[in-house]
Design an enzyme around this catalytic site. Sequence first.
Site, mmCIF file in Angstrom:
data_model
loop_
_atom_site.group_PDB
_atom_site.id
_atom_site.type_symbol
_atom_site.label_atom_id
_atom_site.label_comp_id
_atom_site.label_asym_id
_atom_site.label_seq_id
_atom_site.Cartn_x
_atom_site.Cartn_y
_atom_site.Cartn_z
ATOM 1 N N GLY A 88 0.803 -1.215 0.000
ATOM 2 C CA GLY A 88 0.000 0.000 0.000
ATOM 3 C C GLY A 88 0.834 1.261 0.000
ATOM 4 O O GLY A 88 0.341 2.343 0.338
ATOM 5 N N GLY A 89 2.120 1.140 -0.373
ATOM 6 C CA GLY A 89 2.973 2.318 -0.468
ATOM 7 C C GLY A 89 3.183 3.041 0.840
ATOM 8 O O GLY A 89 3.482 4.241 0.850
ATOM 9 N N SER A 171 5.175 -5.435 -1.942
ATOM 10 C CA SER A 171 5.271 -4.013 -2.246
ATOM 11 C C SER A 171 5.945 -3.269 -1.090
ATOM 12 O O SER A 171 7.086 -3.577 -0.747
ATOM 13 C CB SER A 171 3.879 -3.460 -2.576
ATOM 14 O OG SER A 171 3.964 -2.165 -3.120
ATOM 15 N N ALA A 172 5.256 -2.311 -0.449
ATOM 16 C CA ALA A 172 5.870 -1.636 0.691
ATOM 17 C C ALA A 172 6.201 -2.636 1.796
ATOM 18 O O ALA A 172 7.182 -2.455 2.526
ATOM 19 C CB ALA A 172 4.938 -0.557 1.223
ATOM 20 N N ASP A 274 6.024 -4.844 -14.221
ATOM 21 C CA ASP A 274 6.001 -3.851 -13.151
ATOM 22 C C ASP A 274 6.884 -2.672 -13.523
ATOM 23 O O ASP A 274 8.011 -2.849 -13.998
ATOM 24 C CB ASP A 274 6.524 -4.522 -11.870
ATOM 25 C CG ASP A 274 6.425 -3.644 -10.631
ATOM 26 O OD1 ASP A 274 6.006 -2.475 -10.751
ATOM 27 O OD2 ASP A 274 6.788 -4.143 -9.548
ATOM 28 N N HIS A 304 2.739 -5.359 -10.914
ATOM 29 C CA HIS A 304 3.108 -5.109 -9.527
ATOM 30 C C HIS A 304 2.005 -5.614 -8.597
ATOM 31 O O HIS A 304 0.833 -5.311 -8.794
ATOM 32 C CB HIS A 304 3.303 -3.603 -9.299
ATOM 33 C CG HIS A 304 3.751 -3.239 -7.926
ATOM 34 N ND1 HIS A 304 5.079 -3.215 -7.561
ATOM 35 C CD2 HIS A 304 3.046 -2.896 -6.819
ATOM 36 C CE1 HIS A 304 5.171 -2.864 -6.294
ATOM 37 N NE2 HIS A 304 3.955 -2.661 -5.819
#
Length: 332
Positions: A88-89, A171-172, A274, A304
């Site tokens: 979720g960045g 991701s994050a 990605d 991604h």
Amino acid sequence: MTGDTAPHVVEDLLGLVQLLSDGSVIRGDESVLRPREPFPDVPGVEWKDVVYHAAHGLRVRVYRPASASSTIAGGGGKLPVLVYFHGGGYCLCSFAQPPFHAFCLRAAAELPTVVLSVQYRLAPEHRLPAAIHDGAAFLSWLRGQAELGAGADTWLAESANFARTIISGVSAGANMAHHLTVQVASARLPVSPVRVVGYVLLSAFFGGAERTASEADLTMDVSLPVEMCEQLWHMSLPVGATRDHPVANPFGPESPSLAPVELPPALVVAPLGDVLRDRVLGYAARLKDMGKDVELVEFEGQQHGFSILQPFGEAADELMGVLRRFVYPAER
């Protein structure tokens, strides 16, 4: 006559996170990010939420197969532990959202493992490195559980082989998994009797001040555009920091060298569709050049975060096989 000093929006992330001029934050309803159709259930897995940080109200969702096979698991019938950090960045999402929940159900059932899906504080209310501090607090909590033995949380005492712990994320969450693994491997974060035997980066979220070739290719049809990546870093890093901040760029000018760090084996999963492809491939290559134990698995055409965008898709099926071989290397 005075001017209008009412707080106004200075940054807007998809209408879901609005940063106001007075520093306050308005959050929208993230249910718009949910899939239109519910994911199928995964039978044979039980789960529950446990508080690991009371002061911040942070929880971990514990998953385990309802019945574990001692033949497959080894270690006296106890299962390896897969610590998992959602994506979720650093600004969006939750460990409880359906895509992450579905992935963890599958991992618990199919690897099999005890999966610990960790909640952490989000930016911009809590800018980095707050989330990484939360991850470290969780591993300290896990250390305490291992030290308690029979007095630990019942599920962990019954099912978790703490000596076979793997740190992972998407991701994050993969970015966080990297930083926490480095802390453990460099003895800055003591976790014994927990033993981290590997780490897994799924669609890792890394950044840098200068764009890579894949980030500069604006013709790519991607699920996560480079402009959004840069906005997420701007909203999550300390105010005034560039994307070469050590949290974003592990090989940036201010990042400590990883050469002397005795990292455990790494599994790096790189979806080649990605926009961050070059950063993920570069991460694996740099570690290999240092002599680290790195397995790079590329997924042609995947986007991604494919493991949670389509947690029951064909690529996710293949990924589960890759993960199983990494978690149970004796079966290779």
